[in-house]
Design a protein around this motif. Structure first.
Motif, PDB file in Angstrom:
ATOM      1  N   UNK A 163      30.701  34.248  36.537  1.00 28.09           N
ATOM      2  CA  UNK A 163      30.404  34.001  35.083  1.00 28.09           C
ATOM      3  C   UNK A 163      30.189  35.221  34.286  1.00 28.09           C
ATOM      4  N   UNK A 164      30.316  36.293  34.988  1.00 30.06           N
ATOM      5  CA  UNK A 164      30.209  37.522  34.384  1.00 30.06           C
ATOM      6  C   UNK A 164      31.356  38.065  33.266  1.00 30.06           C
ATOM      7  N   UNK A 174      39.474  44.382  26.353  1.00 36.13           N
ATOM      8  CA  UNK A 174      39.419  42.848  25.665  1.00 36.13           C
ATOM      9  C   UNK A 174      38.027  42.328  26.627  1.00 36.13           C
ATOM     10  N   UNK A 175      37.118  41.644  26.303  1.00 33.61           N
ATOM     11  CA  UNK A 175      36.209  41.184  27.117  1.00 33.61           C
ATOM     12  C   UNK A 175      36.828  39.853  27.489  1.00 33.61           C
ATOM     13  N   UNK A 176      36.796  39.421  28.963  1.00 36.58           N
ATOM     14  CA  UNK A 176      37.717  38.393  29.428  1.00 36.58           C
ATOM     15  C   UNK A 176      36.737  37.807  30.503  1.00 36.58           C
ATOM     16  N   UNK A 177      36.863  36.597  30.519  1.00 34.95           N
ATOM     17  CA  UNK A 177      36.114  35.673  31.766  1.00 34.95           C
ATOM     18  C   UNK A 177      37.112  35.158  32.647  1.00 34.95           C
ATOM     19  N   UNK A 178      36.732  34.890  33.978  1.00 36.40           N
ATOM     20  CA  UNK A 178      37.562  34.636  34.838  1.00 36.40           C
ATOM     21  C   UNK A 178      38.125  33.190  34.460  1.00 36.40           C
ATOM     22  N   UNK A 179      37.114  32.296  34.086  1.00 40.06           N
ATOM     23  CA  UNK A 179      37.658  30.839  33.358  1.00 40.06           C
ATOM     24  C   UNK A 179      38.770  31.031  32.605  1.00 40.06           C
ATOM     25  N   UNK A 180      38.740  31.898  31.597  1.00 41.57           N
ATOM     26  CA  UNK A 180      39.849  32.180  30.730  1.00 41.57           C
ATOM     27  C   UNK A 180      41.366  32.552  31.318  1.00 41.57           C
ATOM     28  N   UNK A 234      27.610  44.005  37.051  1.00 43.41           N
ATOM     29  CA  UNK A 234      26.962  42.792  37.603  1.00 43.41           C
ATOM     30  C   UNK A 234      27.851  41.581  38.388  1.00 43.41           C
ATOM     31  N   UNK A 235      29.311  42.080  38.174  1.00 39.01           N
ATOM     32  CA  UNK A 235      30.231  41.008  38.806  1.00 39.01           C
ATOM     33  C   UNK A 235      30.000  40.887  40.427  1.00 39.01           C
ATOM     34  N   UNK A 236      29.725  42.138  41.096  1.00 38.06           N
ATOM     35  CA  UNK A 236      29.742  42.166  42.363  1.00 38.06           C
ATOM     36  C   UNK A 236      28.403  41.951  42.901  1.00 38.06           C
ATOM     37  N   UNK A 237      28.203  40.763  43.727  1.00 41.31           N
ATOM     38  CA  UNK A 237      26.840  40.411  44.091  1.00 41.31           C
ATOM     39  C   UNK A 237      26.407  41.527  45.198  1.00 41.31           C
ATOM     40  N   UNK A 238      27.377  41.707  45.925  1.00 44.27           N
ATOM     41  CA  UNK A 238      27.136  42.748  47.281  1.00 44.27           C
ATOM     42  C   UNK A 238      28.398  43.733  46.853  1.00 44.27           C
ATOM     43  N   UNK A 239      28.017  45.145  46.903  1.00 45.03           N
ATOM     44  CA  UNK A 239      29.101  46.057  46.943  1.00 45.03           C
ATOM     45  C   UNK A 239      30.191  45.902  47.865  1.00 45.03           C
TER      46      UNK A 239
END
Length: 151
Positions: A5-6, A14-20, A96-101
């Motif tokens: 959801x980040x 451009x700001x993009x969401x994965x859902x888009x 913030x996208x990567x929960x673990x590196x």
């Protein structure tokens, strides 16, 4: 693995969401660790696979961590992203996208449905000579309707 959801950043800022960018049959997200190939290199290497997946309704996106900004926002990658629609090149601008590196010189991939339900995942070491073959097999498995060979 990833926070789906980040908001991410495209090479043209451009700001993009994965859902888009998810296709009608879903999305394959490949997160890259530090020292991975540059955006234009991955886009060139997997352009054929991205096109075939998109034809099947599955989009492919390569996401780079915020400290690899130069791998996505360099002039060649920006031009490549404008010229080719598939695969997508994205940057995690806020870390913030990567929960673990993702380990250096590696790739972590996640396949999701069009409803963003997690289907399958893969980790590959880019130092391993077979990483591209392994990743392509992962992509082939994601094509709806059976096995196909990616050119």
């Amino acid at each position: 693995m990833f926070d789906l959801d980040v908001a991410l950043l495209s090479p043209d800022q451009q700001v993009i969401s994965l859902r888009d960018i998810a296709g009608t049959a879903g999305l394959v997200i490949a997160g890259l660790g530090r020292g991975a190939e540059r955006g234009f290199q991955m886009a060139h290497r997997f352009h054929d696979a991205g096109d075939q997946l998109a034809t099947a309704g599955v989009n492919l996106a390569f996401v780079y961590p915020h400290d690899s900004r130069r791998h996505v926002l360099d002039p060649i990658s920006v031009a490549c992203a404008r010229l080719r629609r598939h695969p997508y090149l994205l940057l995690d601008p806020e870390g913030r996208f990567f929960r673990r590196t993702v380990p250096p010189r590696s790739l972590s991939a996640l396949s999701v449905s069009s409803r963003m339900e997690r289907l399958n995942c893969l980790s590959a070491d880019l130092n391993d000579a077979a990483w591209e073959r392994t990743f392509r097999a992962f992509l082939v498995a994601r094509i709806p309707g059976g096995l196909h060979e990616l050119r």
